[in-house]
Design a protein around this motif. Structure first.
Motif, PDB file in Angstrom:
ATOM      1  N   ALA A 142       0.812  -1.215   0.000  1.00 15.65           N
ATOM      2  CA  ALA A 142       0.000   0.000   0.000  1.00 15.65           C
ATOM      3  C   ALA A 142       0.845   1.264   0.000  1.00 15.65           C
ATOM      4  O   ALA A 142       0.539   2.219  -0.724  1.00 15.65           O
ATOM      5  CB  ALA A 142      -0.940  -0.004   1.206  1.00 15.65           C
ATOM      6  N   GLY A 143       1.899   1.284   0.798  1.00 12.23           N
ATOM      7  CA  GLY A 143       2.736   2.477   0.851  1.00 12.23           C
ATOM      8  C   GLY A 143       3.387   2.785  -0.494  1.00 12.23           C
ATOM      9  O   GLY A 143       3.462   3.951  -0.912  1.00 12.23           O
ATOM     10  N   LYS A 144       3.845   1.743  -1.168  1.00  9.27           N
ATOM     11  CA  LYS A 144       4.511   1.953  -2.465  1.00  9.27           C
ATOM     12  C   LYS A 144       3.509   2.414  -3.526  1.00  9.27           C
ATOM     13  O   LYS A 144       3.816   3.304  -4.336  1.00  9.27           O
ATOM     14  CB  LYS A 144       5.213   0.661  -2.901  1.00  9.27           C
ATOM     15  CG  LYS A 144       6.335   0.248  -1.968  1.00  9.27           C
ATOM     16  CD  LYS A 144       7.133  -0.920  -2.528  1.00  9.27           C
ATOM     17  CE  LYS A 144       6.350  -2.208  -2.555  1.00  9.27           C
ATOM     18  NZ  LYS A 144       7.165  -3.361  -3.026  1.00  9.27           N
ATOM     19  N   VAL A 145       2.318   1.811  -3.530  1.00 10.38           N
ATOM     20  CA  VAL A 145       1.296   2.236  -4.494  1.00 10.38           C
ATOM     21  C   VAL A 145       0.839   3.656  -4.181  1.00 10.38           C
ATOM     22  O   VAL A 145       0.590   4.463  -5.086  1.00 10.38           O
ATOM     23  CB  VAL A 145       0.104   1.255  -4.475  1.00 10.38           C
ATOM     24  CG1 VAL A 145      -1.012   1.746  -5.400  1.00 10.38           C
ATOM     25  CG2 VAL A 145       0.546  -0.141  -4.899  1.00 10.38           C
ATOM     26  N   ASN A 146       0.752   3.982  -2.898  1.00  9.96           N
ATOM     27  CA  ASN A 146       0.348   5.322  -2.494  1.00  9.96           C
ATOM     28  C   ASN A 146       1.332   6.366  -3.015  1.00  9.96           C
ATOM     29  O   ASN A 146       0.936   7.444  -3.479  1.00  9.96           O
ATOM     30  CB  ASN A 146       0.263   5.388  -0.971  1.00  9.96           C
ATOM     31  CG  ASN A 146      -0.460   6.632  -0.486  1.00  9.96           C
ATOM     32  OD1 ASN A 146      -1.312   7.160  -1.170  1.00  9.96           O
ATOM     33  ND2 ASN A 146      -0.099   7.095   0.698  1.00  9.96           N
ATOM     34  N   ALA A 147       2.619   6.058  -2.948  1.00  7.93           N
ATOM     35  CA  ALA A 147       3.625   6.994  -3.444  1.00  7.93           C
ATOM     36  C   ALA A 147       3.481   7.208  -4.955  1.00  7.93           C
ATOM     37  O   ALA A 147       3.586   8.336  -5.452  1.00  7.93           O
ATOM     38  CB  ALA A 147       5.026   6.480  -3.110  1.00  7.93           C
ATOM     39  N   ALA A 215      -2.158   8.938   5.271  1.00 16.10           N
ATOM     40  CA  ALA A 215      -2.035  10.016   4.289  1.00 16.10           C
ATOM     41  C   ALA A 215      -0.677  10.688   4.446  1.00 16.10           C
ATOM     42  O   ALA A 215      -0.199  10.933   5.548  1.00 16.10           O
ATOM     43  CB  ALA A 215      -3.133  11.050   4.496  1.00 16.10           C
ATOM     44  N   THR A 216      -0.053  10.968   3.343  1.00 11.78           N
ATOM     45  CA  THR A 216       1.208  11.692   3.339  1.00 11.78           C
ATOM     46  C   THR A 216       1.145  12.811   2.336  1.00 11.78           C
ATOM     47  O   THR A 216       0.290  12.807   1.459  1.00 11.78           O
ATOM     48  CB  THR A 216       2.377  10.758   2.991  1.00 11.78           C
ATOM     49  OG1 THR A 216       2.101  10.134   1.723  1.00 11.78           O
ATOM     50  CG2 THR A 216       2.558   9.668   4.023  1.00 11.78           C
ATOM     51  N   LYS A 217       2.057  13.750   2.458  1.00  9.76           N
ATOM     52  CA  LYS A 217       2.049  14.895   1.549  1.00  9.76           C
ATOM     53  C   LYS A 217       2.500  14.456   0.154  1.00  9.76           C
ATOM     54  O   LYS A 217       3.384  13.629   0.020  1.00  9.76           O
ATOM     55  CB  LYS A 217       2.959  15.990   2.079  1.00  9.76           C
ATOM     56  CG  LYS A 217       2.486  16.580   3.387  1.00  9.76           C
ATOM     57  CD  LYS A 217       3.433  17.690   3.827  1.00  9.76           C
ATOM     58  CE  LYS A 217       2.968  18.321   5.135  1.00  9.76           C
ATOM     59  NZ  LYS A 217       3.871  19.398   5.572  1.00  9.76           N
TER      60      LYS A 217
END
Length: 221
Positions: A142-147, A215-217
């Motif tokens: 999820a983190g990689k796809v989110n980026a 959520a990240t910027k």
């Protein structure tokens, strides 16, 4: 000393410490400079939608993870199916047995009840283990796809991207051209360099298995 007296002693000590100017001056850091205020401004809105949870498992890596879990839990699935078949068979035998004694009937009922409870326990244990592994697989991706999603949104001028994965989404209607799910999947596959799994795609993972990413910027241009 009881808990109340301990608390009172601690409270007095804190008050004494706070009221001592010398100690307070030494312990308190200098106030940080206030960040400059950012003036809000109206900008043209470009809103995109993404079914994020589905996107994670629809990537090539996600499909491989689901397929691997399916293979891992195939023995448990076969065992549970066998237990279910046995219970069904015993129930049919009991229904067909019209000439057995009450004692024999009660014995069969107890046997069926015990096997049903074992079947339920095995099913719940397997489901819990599968969900746990599925969440771990989701968390790794999820983190990689989110980026990738954030970079895609930034590069393409989106001002807002809404996640419509959940069944309780507030989005009631949207133009299909605003859906960036497939574009993000393709962008991630291209970046990851992972080939699509051979054969048909595995069944989609349950939505409940996938917690939302933090959520990240978005990346700065």
């Amino acid at each position: 000393m009881n808990r109340v007296s301990k608390f009172a002693t601690l409270a007095v000590g804190l008050i004494t410490l706070a009221s001592s100017p010398a100690v307070f001056a030494q312990a308190s850091p200098a106030p940080a400079a206030a960040a400059p205020a950012v003036k809000p401004e109206a900008i043209p809105a470009k809103v995109g939608l993404i079914a994020f949870e589905q996107a994670v498992f629809a990537t090539n890596e996600g499909q491989q993870a689901v397929a691997a879990l399916g293979k891992k839990y195939e023995p448990q699935k076969t065992k549970i199916q066998g237990e279910q078949t046995e219970v069904d068979s015993l129930q049919k035998q009991l229904q067909a047995a019209t000439t057995i004694s009450d004692e024999d009937r009660q014995s069969r009922v107890r046997t069926i009840d015990a096997k049903q409870k074992q079947l339920q326990r095995d099913g719940e244990d397997a489901q819990a283990a599968y969900q746990n592994d599925l969440q771990e697989a989701y968390g790794r991706l999820a983190g990689k796809v989110n980026a990738v999603m954030q970079k895609y949104a930034s590069d393409n001028g989106f001002t807002l991207v809404l996640d419509v994965s959940g069944q309780q989404s507030n989005v009631l209607w949207a133009n299909e051209k605003t859906d960036v799910t497939r574009a993000v999947i393709e962008a991630y596959n291209a970046q990851a360099g992972v080939a699509a799994p051979a054969g048909p795609a595995p069944a989609a993972a349950p939505r409940s298995a996938a917690p939302r990413p933090a959520a990240t910027k978005p990346p700065a241009k």
